[in-house]
Design an enzyme around this catalytic site. Structure first.
Site, PDB file in Angstrom:
ATOM      1  N   ASN A  22      46.734   0.880 -22.505  1.00 19.78           N
ATOM      2  CA  ASN A  22      47.178   0.372 -21.194  1.00 19.78           C
ATOM      3  C   ASN A  22      46.103   0.748 -20.173  1.00 19.78           C
ATOM      4  O   ASN A  22      45.270   1.626 -20.442  1.00 19.78           O
ATOM      5  CB  ASN A  22      48.575   0.908 -20.833  1.00 19.78           C
ATOM      6  CG  ASN A  22      48.577   2.399 -20.554  1.00 19.78           C
ATOM      7  OD1 ASN A  22      47.776   2.891 -19.751  1.00 19.78           O
ATOM      8  ND2 ASN A  22      49.450   3.140 -21.213  1.00 19.78           N
ATOM      9  N   ASN A  71      60.472   5.046 -25.315  1.00 21.42           N
ATOM     10  CA  ASN A  71      60.039   3.967 -26.205  1.00 21.42           C
ATOM     11  C   ASN A  71      60.537   4.107 -27.643  1.00 21.42           C
ATOM     12  O   ASN A  71      60.150   3.318 -28.512  1.00 21.42           O
ATOM     13  CB  ASN A  71      58.509   3.871 -26.210  1.00 21.42           C
ATOM     14  CG  ASN A  71      57.960   3.538 -24.844  1.00 21.42           C
ATOM     15  OD1 ASN A  71      57.154   4.261 -24.289  1.00 21.42           O
ATOM     16  ND2 ASN A  71      58.422   2.439 -24.266  1.00 21.42           N
ATOM     17  N   ARG A  90      50.932   3.339 -32.039  1.00 25.25           N
ATOM     18  CA  ARG A  90      52.228   3.996 -31.848  1.00 25.25           C
ATOM     19  C   ARG A  90      53.207   3.729 -33.002  1.00 25.25           C
ATOM     20  O   ARG A  90      54.323   4.267 -32.988  1.00 25.25           O
ATOM     21  CB  ARG A  90      52.846   3.576 -30.504  1.00 25.25           C
ATOM     22  CG  ARG A  90      52.043   4.085 -29.296  1.00 25.25           C
ATOM     23  CD  ARG A  90      52.865   4.082 -28.017  1.00 25.25           C
ATOM     24  NE  ARG A  90      53.956   5.050 -28.054  1.00 25.25           N
ATOM     25  CZ  ARG A  90      54.848   5.205 -27.070  1.00 25.25           C
ATOM     26  NH1 ARG A  90      54.763   4.464 -25.994  1.00 25.25           N
ATOM     27  NH2 ARG A  90      55.817   6.097 -27.168  1.00 25.25           N
ATOM     28  N   ARG A 139      54.348  -5.804 -23.775  1.00 28.05           N
ATOM     29  CA  ARG A 139      54.636  -5.096 -25.025  1.00 28.05           C
ATOM     30  C   ARG A 139      55.736  -5.782 -25.841  1.00 28.05           C
ATOM     31  O   ARG A 139      55.636  -5.898 -27.042  1.00 28.05           O
ATOM     32  CB  ARG A 139      55.069  -3.659 -24.716  1.00 28.05           C
ATOM     33  CG  ARG A 139      54.011  -2.836 -23.997  1.00 28.05           C
ATOM     34  CD  ARG A 139      52.798  -2.635 -24.903  1.00 28.05           C
ATOM     35  NE  ARG A 139      51.793  -1.791 -24.298  1.00 28.05           N
ATOM     36  CZ  ARG A 139      51.796  -0.464 -24.356  1.00 28.05           C
ATOM     37  NH1 ARG A 139      52.766   0.175 -24.962  1.00 28.05           N
ATOM     38  NH2 ARG A 139      50.823   0.225 -23.799  1.00 28.05           N
ATOM     39  N   HIS A 168      55.415  -1.896 -18.868  1.00 22.77           N
ATOM     40  CA  HIS A 168      56.793  -1.693 -19.330  1.00 22.77           C
ATOM     41  C   HIS A 168      57.705  -1.886 -18.115  1.00 22.77           C
ATOM     42  O   HIS A 168      57.347  -1.485 -16.999  1.00 22.77           O
ATOM     43  CB  HIS A 168      57.019  -0.252 -19.826  1.00 22.77           C
ATOM     44  CG  HIS A 168      56.589   0.008 -21.235  1.00 22.77           C
ATOM     45  ND1 HIS A 168      55.994   1.196 -21.607  1.00 22.77           N
ATOM     46  CD2 HIS A 168      56.706  -0.725 -22.370  1.00 22.77           C
ATOM     47  CE1 HIS A 168      55.740   1.163 -22.915  1.00 22.77           C
ATOM     48  NE2 HIS A 168      56.159   0.007 -23.396  1.00 22.77           N
ATOM     49  N   ASP A 170      60.181  -0.205 -17.193  1.00 22.07           N
ATOM     50  CA  ASP A 170      60.549   1.035 -16.493  1.00 22.07           C
ATOM     51  C   ASP A 170      59.428   1.584 -15.616  1.00 22.07           C
ATOM     52  O   ASP A 170      59.604   2.609 -14.954  1.00 22.07           O
ATOM     53  CB  ASP A 170      61.092   2.095 -17.470  1.00 22.07           C
ATOM     54  CG  ASP A 170      60.038   2.648 -18.411  1.00 22.07           C
ATOM     55  OD1 ASP A 170      58.855   2.264 -18.325  1.00 22.07           O
ATOM     56  OD2 ASP A 170      60.404   3.499 -19.260  1.00 22.07           O
ATOM     57  N   ALA A 258      48.176   8.809 -19.220  1.00 29.69           N
ATOM     58  CA  ALA A 258      48.525   8.011 -20.411  1.00 29.69           C
ATOM     59  C   ALA A 258      49.373   6.810 -20.035  1.00 29.69           C
ATOM     60  O   ALA A 258      49.786   6.038 -20.910  1.00 29.69           O
ATOM     61  CB  ALA A 258      49.257   8.876 -21.429  1.00 29.69           C
ATOM     62  N   CYS A 264      59.803   7.684 -18.542  1.00 31.05           N
ATOM     63  CA  CYS A 264      59.267   7.463 -19.895  1.00 31.05           C
ATOM     64  C   CYS A 264      59.416   8.693 -20.783  1.00 31.05           C
ATOM     65  O   CYS A 264      59.403   8.577 -22.004  1.00 31.05           O
ATOM     66  CB  CYS A 264      57.773   7.168 -19.868  1.00 31.05           C
ATOM     67  SG  CYS A 264      57.222   5.968 -18.705  1.00 31.05           S
TER      68      CYS A 264
HETATM   69  N1  ARG Z   1      50.623   5.620 -23.532  1.00 37.03           N
HETATM   70  C1  ARG Z   1      51.944   5.096 -23.697  1.00 37.03           C
HETATM   71  C2  ARG Z   1      51.862   3.615 -24.044  1.00 37.03           C
HETATM   72  O1  ARG Z   1      50.981   2.953 -23.544  1.00 37.03           O
HETATM   73  C3  ARG Z   1      52.769   5.321 -22.464  1.00 37.03           C
HETATM   74  C4  ARG Z   1      54.179   4.894 -22.609  1.00 37.03           C
HETATM   75  C5  ARG Z   1      54.982   5.012 -21.337  1.00 37.03           C
HETATM   76  N2  ARG Z   1      56.327   4.719 -21.574  1.00 37.03           N
HETATM   77  C6  ARG Z   1      57.115   3.953 -20.807  1.00 37.03           C
HETATM   78  N3  ARG Z   1      58.365   3.852 -21.131  1.00 37.03           N
HETATM   79  N4  ARG Z   1      56.658   3.299 -19.773  1.00 37.03           N
HETATM   80  O2  ARG Z   1      52.638   3.101 -24.811  1.00 37.03           O
END
Ligand code: ARG
Length: 275
Positions: A22, A71, A90, A139, A168, A170, A258, A264
């Site tokens: 991201n 997630n 992931r 995503r 995302h 959220d 991140a 999150c």
């Molecule tokens: N580095 C993670 C990703 O890119 C961060 C996830 C953040 N989670 C969220 N629910 N926004 O997947």
């Protein structure tokens, strides 16, 4: 009274920015400071502990994003719909989270093959009615909205995310108690903004400004009338106070490297919640 809210967290033992999936991670490779991340995570837990029962999953070496438990998947009553991550980096988390939820007695309901879905990162229950706000475009696949609706029997409202920084749901929308909605309108396409406006009256919508969105103000943990965030500007705190919410700020900048923040780092286990 003991807290009724239940949250799943994962200690950031192996947290790092070890790849880029991201825009927040770009330029931050190897930059997360482990001890500072741990201290920020501990402070978040300390804030939450009086108001929620905190449960943890064992962190795994080589899965640096596992602390972002939002997630893991989507919880609805005793059902758990596991995530299918868009990025290979992931995917190793999937089996870990499925095993945890199965061991806790959840009814694990996988999506049909081939659909990407990133759990409560992209699927947020309204706090005032039976409705699931559903983000897609970065995503999660748009077709996952119908598949999730079929699995849990709750109407989904698909919302298309158009700004890669808010990848995302959220990161740019947060349903609050009483039908209030905190959101960053520019993260959505025009049709999705209209879908929000058609369902949430203007006097219940709290549109955040860009600076707040960038500070992850929409990435809030809500426990009743408490809104727990990394940072929120004075104007936003005042608007929240006028709506009856107390804003609690706790720095989470190590995790923002991140692309994640307060919300999150947690996954609500009692959905839909009573408070
Ligand atoms: N580095 C993670 C990703 O890119 C961060 C996830 C953040 N989670 C969220 N629910 N926004 O997947």
């Amino acid at each position: 009274m003991p807290p009724t809210a239940r949250l799943l967290l994962c200690p950031p033992t192996y947290f790092e920015v070890g790849y880029v999936i991201n825009p927040w991670m770009a330029g931050n490779l190897g930059q997360a400071r482990p001890s500072r991340a741990r201290a920020q995570w501990d402070a978040l837990c300390e804030l939450l502990a009086p108001h929620a029962s905190l449960e943890t999953i064992e962190p795994v070496a080589g899965l640096p994003d596992m602390p972002f438990t939002a997630n893991a998947g989507l919880v609805h009553r005793d059902r758990f719909v596991p995530s299918r991550f868009r990025h290979a980096e992931r995917r190793g988390e999937e089996a870990r989270f499925i095993a945890w939820f199965a061991a806790q007695g959840f009814d694990v309901r996988p999506l049909p093959d081939g659909l990407a879905f990133e759990g409560a990162g992209d699927a947020l229950f309204d706090r005032a009615c039976d409705r699931l706000w559903f983000g897609h475009g970065h995503r999660t696949d748009p077709a996952a909205a119908e598949a999730v609706q079929a699995l849990i029997g709750v109407e989904t409202v698909p919302l298309r995310l158009v700004d890669p920084r808010y990848y995302h749901l959220d990161t740019c929308l947060c349903p609050l108690a009483g039908g209030w909605l905190l959101y960053y309108p520019a993260a959505f396409d025009a049709g999705s903004r209209a879908a929000i406006e058609a369902r949430v009256p203007a006097d219940r919508r709290l549109a955040v400004e860009e600076a707040d969105a960038q500070a992850f103000a929409c990435n809030a943990i809500t426990l009743g009338r408490r809104v727990i965030v990394n940072r929120a500007g004075d104007r936003l705190c005042e608007a929240l106070a006028a709506a009856g919410f107390a804003t609690i700020q706790t720095p989470l900048d190590e995790f923002i490297k991140a692309g994640g923040s307060a919300k999150c780092l947690t996954l609500r286990l009692d959905e839909p919640p009573v408070d």
